[in-house]
Design a protein around this motif. Structure first.
Motif, short mmCIF file in Angstrom:
data_model
loop_
_atom_site.label_atom_id
_atom_site.label_comp_id
_atom_site.label_asym_id
_atom_site.label_seq_id
_atom_site.Cartn_x
_atom_site.Cartn_y
_atom_site.Cartn_z
N LEU A 198 0.83 -1.20 0.00
CA LEU A 198 0.00 0.00 0.00
C LEU A 198 0.86 1.25 0.00
O LEU A 198 0.60 2.21 -0.74
N SER A 199 1.91 1.25 0.78
CA SER A 199 2.81 2.40 0.85
C SER A 199 3.51 2.62 -0.48
O SER A 199 3.62 3.75 -0.97
N LEU A 200 3.99 1.54 -1.10
CA LEU A 200 4.66 1.66 -2.40
C LEU A 200 3.68 2.14 -3.48
O LEU A 200 4.05 2.98 -4.31
N THR A 201 2.46 1.64 -3.45
CA THR A 201 1.46 2.06 -4.43
C THR A 201 1.13 3.53 -4.26
O THR A 201 1.04 4.28 -5.24
N PHE A 202 0.96 3.96 -3.03
CA PHE A 202 0.67 5.38 -2.77
C PHE A 202 1.82 6.26 -3.24
O PHE A 202 1.60 7.31 -3.84
N THR A 203 3.05 5.84 -2.96
CA THR A 203 4.20 6.63 -3.38
C THR A 203 4.27 6.75 -4.89
O THR A 203 4.47 7.84 -5.44
N ALA A 204 4.08 5.63 -5.59
CA ALA A 204 4.10 5.67 -7.05
C ALA A 204 2.97 6.53 -7.60
O ALA A 204 3.16 7.30 -8.55
N SER A 205 1.79 6.43 -7.00
CA SER A 205 0.65 7.22 -7.46
C SER A 205 0.87 8.71 -7.22
O SER A 205 0.47 9.54 -8.04
N SER A 206 1.49 9.04 -6.10
CA SER A 206 1.71 10.46 -5.80
C SER A 206 2.74 11.08 -6.73
O SER A 206 2.75 12.29 -6.94
N ILE A 207 3.60 10.27 -7.32
CA ILE A 207 4.57 10.78 -8.29
C ILE A 207 3.97 10.78 -9.69
O ILE A 207 4.05 11.78 -10.41
N ALA A 208 3.37 9.67 -10.08
CA ALA A 208 2.86 9.53 -11.45
C ALA A 208 1.57 10.33 -11.67
O ALA A 208 1.33 10.82 -12.78
N GLY A 209 0.74 10.45 -10.65
CA GLY A 209 -0.55 11.12 -10.80
C GLY A 209 -0.46 12.54 -11.32
O GLY A 209 -1.09 12.88 -12.33
N PRO A 210 0.32 13.41 -10.67
CA PRO A 210 0.43 14.77 -11.18
C PRO A 210 1.05 14.86 -12.57
O PRO A 210 0.69 15.73 -13.37
N LEU A 211 1.99 13.95 -12.88
CA LEU A 211 2.58 13.96 -14.21
C LEU A 211 1.54 13.63 -15.27
O LEU A 211 1.44 14.30 -16.30
N VAL A 212 0.76 12.58 -15.02
CA VAL A 212 -0.29 12.18 -15.97
C VAL A 212 -1.34 13.28 -16.08
O VAL A 212 -1.82 13.59 -17.17
N ALA A 213 -1.71 13.87 -14.95
CA ALA A 213 -2.71 14.94 -14.97
C ALA A 213 -2.23 16.14 -15.77
O ALA A 213 -2.99 16.75 -16.52
N GLY A 214 -0.97 16.48 -15.64
CA GLY A 214 -0.42 17.60 -16.40
C GLY A 214 -0.49 17.36 -17.90
O GLY A 214 -0.90 18.23 -18.67
N PHE A 215 -0.08 16.16 -18.33
CA PHE A 215 -0.15 15.83 -19.75
C PHE A 215 -1.60 15.80 -20.24
O PHE A 215 -1.91 16.26 -21.34
N ALA A 216 -2.50 15.26 -19.42
CA ALA A 216 -3.91 15.19 -19.82
C ALA A 216 -4.53 16.58 -19.92
O ALA A 216 -5.34 16.84 -20.83
N MET A 217 -4.15 17.47 -19.01
CA MET A 217 -4.69 18.84 -19.08
C MET A 217 -4.19 19.56 -20.33
O MET A 217 -4.93 20.32 -20.96
N ASN A 218 -2.96 19.34 -20.71
CA ASN A 218 -2.42 19.96 -21.92
C ASN A 218 -3.07 19.37 -23.17
O ASN A 218 -3.34 20.09 -24.13
#
Length: 100
Positions: free
Chosen positions: A41-61
């Motif tokens: 759970l901790s590893l998944t949360f860490t990966a999501s907190s890094i990848a989430g904003p990156l994916v969101a930025g690309f999706a918003m653009n």
């Protein structure tokens, strides 16, 4: 002097015998499973907190910020439905999972 060594060994052995009994293997395996799940759970949360904003930025653009809000709302609704399904599944008896 040898008597003191024998007395010390006897005291140590008596103290060892007075220890509370060790937990059974089922409790040990439950604790190990809980520890493993918490690490995942901790590893998944860490990966999501890094990848989430990156994916969101690309999706918003690529699609615009309004589209991202609808996607977030749909994914949040799907997560609620999934969580309620898990909860309902735990409330069902094990033998009723098959329809026969």
């Amino acid at each position: 002097m040898p008597h003191q060594h024998i007395a010390a060994a006897r005291i140590h052995r008596e103290a060892r015998d007075e220890r509370p009994p060790r937990s059974n293997s089922r409790e040990g395996s439950d604790k190990a499973a809980l520890t493993r799940n918490m690490r995942l759970l901790s590893l998944t949360f860490t990966a999501s907190s890094i990848a989430g904003p990156l994916v969101a930025g690309f999706a918003m653009n690529a699609r615009g910020s309004d589209m991202l809000m609808w996607q977030l709302a749909l994914m949040s609704g799907a997560l609620v439905v999934y969580t309620l399904g898990l909860r309902e599944g735990r409330r069902q008896p094990e033998h009723s999972s098959s329809m026969s």
